[in-house]
Design an enzyme around this catalytic site. Structure first.
Site, PDB file in Angstrom:
ATOM      1  N   TRP A 181      42.300  23.470  39.676  1.00 28.11           N
ATOM      2  CA  TRP A 181      43.479  23.880  40.439  1.00 28.11           C
ATOM      3  C   TRP A 181      44.565  22.828  40.287  1.00 28.11           C
ATOM      4  O   TRP A 181      44.305  21.618  40.277  1.00 28.11           O
ATOM      5  CB  TRP A 181      43.083  24.054  41.900  1.00 28.11           C
ATOM      6  CG  TRP A 181      44.175  24.586  42.775  1.00 28.11           C
ATOM      7  CD1 TRP A 181      44.407  25.885  43.098  1.00 28.11           C
ATOM      8  CD2 TRP A 181      45.184  23.821  43.450  1.00 28.11           C
ATOM      9  NE1 TRP A 181      45.491  25.994  43.926  1.00 28.11           N
ATOM     10  CE2 TRP A 181      45.998  24.742  44.163  1.00 28.11           C
ATOM     11  CE3 TRP A 181      45.494  22.465  43.524  1.00 28.11           C
ATOM     12  CZ2 TRP A 181      47.079  24.345  44.938  1.00 28.11           C
ATOM     13  CZ3 TRP A 181      46.573  22.058  44.295  1.00 28.11           C
ATOM     14  CH2 TRP A 181      47.352  22.987  44.986  1.00 28.11           C
ATOM     15  N   MET A 223      42.310  30.023  37.116  1.00 29.12           N
ATOM     16  CA  MET A 223      42.844  31.169  37.836  1.00 29.12           C
ATOM     17  C   MET A 223      42.161  31.284  39.187  1.00 29.12           C
ATOM     18  O   MET A 223      40.946  31.107  39.293  1.00 29.12           O
ATOM     19  CB  MET A 223      42.613  32.468  37.050  1.00 29.12           C
ATOM     20  CG  MET A 223      43.119  33.728  37.748  1.00 29.12           C
ATOM     21  SD  MET A 223      42.784  35.247  36.811  1.00 29.12           S
ATOM     22  CE  MET A 223      41.019  35.424  37.093  1.00 29.12           C
ATOM     23  N   ASN A 224      42.958  31.590  40.253  1.00 27.89           N
ATOM     24  CA  ASN A 224      42.337  31.980  41.513  1.00 27.89           C
ATOM     25  C   ASN A 224      42.964  33.273  42.034  1.00 27.89           C
ATOM     26  O   ASN A 224      42.877  34.294  41.377  1.00 27.89           O
ATOM     27  CB  ASN A 224      42.282  30.838  42.530  1.00 27.89           C
ATOM     28  CG  ASN A 224      43.581  30.156  42.862  1.00 27.89           C
ATOM     29  OD1 ASN A 224      44.111  29.389  42.076  1.00 27.89           O
ATOM     30  ND2 ASN A 224      44.107  30.406  44.056  1.00 27.89           N
ATOM     31  N   ASP A 225      43.619  33.294  43.197  1.00 31.88           N
ATOM     32  CA  ASP A 225      43.972  34.532  43.897  1.00 31.88           C
ATOM     33  C   ASP A 225      44.707  35.566  43.046  1.00 31.88           C
ATOM     34  O   ASP A 225      45.638  35.227  42.310  1.00 31.88           O
ATOM     35  CB  ASP A 225      44.904  34.225  45.077  1.00 31.88           C
ATOM     36  CG  ASP A 225      44.345  33.220  46.042  1.00 31.88           C
ATOM     37  OD1 ASP A 225      43.213  32.752  45.848  1.00 31.88           O
ATOM     38  OD2 ASP A 225      45.056  32.887  47.006  1.00 31.88           O
ATOM     39  N   ARG A 227      51.904  30.940  54.822  1.00 28.67           N
ATOM     40  CA  ARG A 227      51.855  31.377  53.425  1.00 28.67           C
ATOM     41  C   ARG A 227      51.308  32.782  53.229  1.00 28.67           C
ATOM     42  O   ARG A 227      50.860  33.443  54.139  1.00 28.67           O
ATOM     43  CB  ARG A 227      51.025  30.390  52.616  1.00 28.67           C
ATOM     44  CG  ARG A 227      49.576  30.182  53.049  1.00 28.67           C
ATOM     45  CD  ARG A 227      48.942  29.213  52.071  1.00 28.67           C
ATOM     46  NE  ARG A 227      47.570  28.889  52.334  1.00 28.67           N
ATOM     47  CZ  ARG A 227      47.162  27.767  52.921  1.00 28.67           C
ATOM     48  NH1 ARG A 227      48.043  26.882  53.346  1.00 28.67           N
ATOM     49  NH2 ARG A 227      45.876  27.522  53.085  1.00 28.67           N
ATOM     50  N   GLN A 284      47.248  33.594  40.653  1.00 25.53           N
ATOM     51  CA  GLN A 284      47.450  32.154  40.742  1.00 25.53           C
ATOM     52  C   GLN A 284      46.896  31.501  39.485  1.00 25.53           C
ATOM     53  O   GLN A 284      45.720  31.679  39.146  1.00 25.53           O
ATOM     54  CB  GLN A 284      46.767  31.605  41.985  1.00 25.53           C
ATOM     55  CG  GLN A 284      47.423  32.021  43.295  1.00 25.53           C
ATOM     56  CD  GLN A 284      48.736  31.304  43.522  1.00 25.53           C
ATOM     57  OE1 GLN A 284      48.776  30.182  44.029  1.00 25.53           O
ATOM     58  NE2 GLN A 284      49.850  31.937  43.133  1.00 25.53           N
ATOM     59  N   TRP A 331      35.440  28.923  47.194  1.00 23.48           N
ATOM     60  CA  TRP A 331      36.063  27.606  47.183  1.00 23.48           C
ATOM     61  C   TRP A 331      35.049  26.467  47.320  1.00 23.48           C
ATOM     62  O   TRP A 331      35.374  25.311  47.052  1.00 23.48           O
ATOM     63  CB  TRP A 331      37.113  27.503  48.288  1.00 23.48           C
ATOM     64  CG  TRP A 331      38.443  28.080  47.911  1.00 23.48           C
ATOM     65  CD1 TRP A 331      39.093  29.122  48.499  1.00 23.48           C
ATOM     66  CD2 TRP A 331      39.311  27.637  46.856  1.00 23.48           C
ATOM     67  NE1 TRP A 331      40.295  29.370  47.876  1.00 23.48           N
ATOM     68  CE2 TRP A 331      40.461  28.457  46.864  1.00 23.48           C
ATOM     69  CE3 TRP A 331      39.219  26.620  45.896  1.00 23.48           C
ATOM     70  CZ2 TRP A 331      41.510  28.298  45.961  1.00 23.48           C
ATOM     71  CZ3 TRP A 331      40.264  26.463  44.991  1.00 23.48           C
ATOM     72  CH2 TRP A 331      41.391  27.296  45.032  1.00 23.48           C
TER      73      TRP A 331
END
Length: 495
Positions: free
Chosen positions: A51, A25-27, A155, A43, A300
């Site tokens: 990722w 999981m990220n954002d 984006r 995400q 990151w």
């Protein structure tokens, strides 16, 4: 699953920090409040611990403390992956998809590779909609709503409704600038302006994850308000790494419905958080009485190599955002969402003799799974003290007092045996200065994380640190390294 560099020291999940059911999981994405529920999309790569093809995971909460996992909201298709974005409530069916009623509309970036080289891609803006409060989603048949512009990084659409102009506004990250688009119906968008040239901080990585909102200014004129533009500053994953990694900056100014005007274009970088693990922050749309936000609790520089326990990634606690007039200008301040305190119970604090002097220390808690602490003190000029959280000195805050200010720094330790993680995770950093003699600290310690808000007279610092390697049940120790430190108040709660 794949990509498991090292297991976390404890496989127990945080009690209050949101984590995915499995995988990566990220954002945070699409944060929106509707019908008594806070919707958190994110995400998500459910089939791996690294990722990969991005989906939108989905969870809801009624109290910001406990979250119910729901089925996947969005999945990759022929248009590409489903990158970050936002969501709004369409209350008057301006989009024409809700038979005159209301529904949820999500905006996301479709990320599509243009060959075998992952650095060769294009991005365009897409829309999805839901009639059943987010339980099922339909991708708009007319996607894209904004086509790829001919450059690569385009984006993370953040959509808001601008009351004074009566139009919808979309903020988009475009390379190292933010573009603003406007629309009357959420479908047809026109470019209105750009912001970012010679403004703020620029690195080799792109700007990402914008957010835009207006808030009243506390401590200012009764009618004063300002707009806040939040921007994530990314890094080049394969290139040289700076000491901060990915971080979140913000701007204070005015927004007229088309253009953002920075109040202080020559001002120094304004960081939303001085820690290493506060990124891709997004605020909730359609909360009626306050501005709440959540960030990804990671960086990151080492996110893909952090210890895992069948899942990798966590969110910060929800925070309420406010604006305050300070001696340095209008600044963004943060408070932990009030709901969080209702989930814990008071701990009995060992008695102490004030003031503490050199060599004295206060063992603030013997050990608990989740600890909320508050501490108010008035250190004398020249005093130096340390607040150590999570097993000894693995997370340590240092306060050095001068005549009128207190300098704040922190140190973080820890090794996992993975070279990239061990290179970037430990370190020391000067966080900034507080004004005034009285200092008020608030913190939450949960499995693998520390979040701390530190208040001076008008200035505030936020420090968010992921722990990853640390066992649970954390003692908290305040020690006086030099000088004299009168303690005004100490309170602790545990869950």
């Amino acid at each position: 699953m794949s990509g498991s560099d090292t297991m976390a020291a404890s496989n127990e999940r945080p009690l209050r920090h949101f984590t995915p059911p499995q995988g990566w999981m990220n954002d945070p994405n699409g944060l929106v409040y509707h019908d008594g529920e806070y919707h958190l999309f994110y995400q998500y790569h459910p089939d791996s611990l690294i990722w990969g093809p991005m989906h939108w995971g989905h969870a809801v909460s009624r109290d910001l403390c406990t979250w119910q996992h729901l089925p996947m909201a969005l999945a990759p298709d022929d248009h590409g992956m489903c990158f970050s974005g936002s969501a709004v409530v369409d209350r008057h069916d301006v989009i024409g998809l809700f038979d005159g009623g209301e529904g949820l509309v999500a905006f996301y970036t479709a990320h599509r590779f243009l060959g075998d080289d992952e650095e060769h891609y294009e991005q365009e803006q897409h829309l999805a909609w839901s009639r059943d409060n987010g339980r099922s989603w339909h991708k708009y048949a007319g996607n894209p709503i904004i086509a790829a512009p001919g450059f690569r990084d385009f984006r993370d659409p953040k959509v808001i409704y601008h009351e004074r102009s009566g139009r919808w506004v979309m903020a988009l990250a475009c390379g190292q600038q933010i573009r603003f688009y406007v629309s009357n119906n959420l479908l047809d968008w026109q470019l209105a302006s750009e912001f970012g040239h010679n403004q703020g901080c620029h690195t080799d990585g792109p700007w990402e994850c914008p957010d835009l909102f207006e808030l009243p200014v506390e401590g200012g004129e009764a009618s004063a308000s300002r707009w806040v533009l939040i921007v994530g500053v990314g890094i080049d994953h394969e290139g040289p790494q700076d000491t901060m990694g990915s971080f979140t900056q913000y701007f204070i100014g005015h927004f007229d419905g088309e253009r953002f005007h920075n109040d202080s274009p020559e001002a120094p970088l304004l960081l939303m958080d001085q820690g290493r693990d506060f990124y891709a922050v997004q605020s909730f749309s359609d909360v009626p009485d306050r501005r709440l936000a959540i960030a990804w609790l990671n960086n990151w520089q080492y996110a893909g190599h952090a210890p895992q326990a069948g899942w990798r990634g966590a969110m910060t606690l929800p925070r309420e955002l406010t604006l305050a007039a300070t001696d340095q200008g209008v600044r963004l301040h943060q408070r932990f969402a009030s709901e969080l305190a209702r989930s814990v119970s008071p701990l009995e604090v060992a008695p102490f003799n004030a003031p503490l002097k050199e060599g004295d220390h206060l063992l603030a808690t013997p050990g608990a799974d989740l600890v909320r602490g508050e501490l108010t003190l008035e250190p004398a000029a020249g005093s130096r003290l340390a607040l150590s959280l999570q097993q000894g000195t693995q997370q340590q805050l240092i306060l050095c007092t001068g005549e009128d200010t207190t300098e704040v720094a922190y140190r973080r330790e820890g090794q996992s045996g993975v070279a990239r993680f061990d290179q970037h995770f430990p370190g020391e950093r000067r966080a900034g200065e507080l004004d005034g003699r009285r200092i008020h600290l608030q913190w939450w310690v949960d499995h693998g994380s520390v979040e701390m808000l530190i208040h001076g007279e008008t200035r505030q610092l936020s420090i968010t640190l992921a722990g990853f390697l640390l066992p649970h049940r954390y003692p908290v120790t305040l020690s006086v390294q030099s000088g004299s430190v009168p303690l005004i108040d100490v309170s602790l709660d545990a869950g």
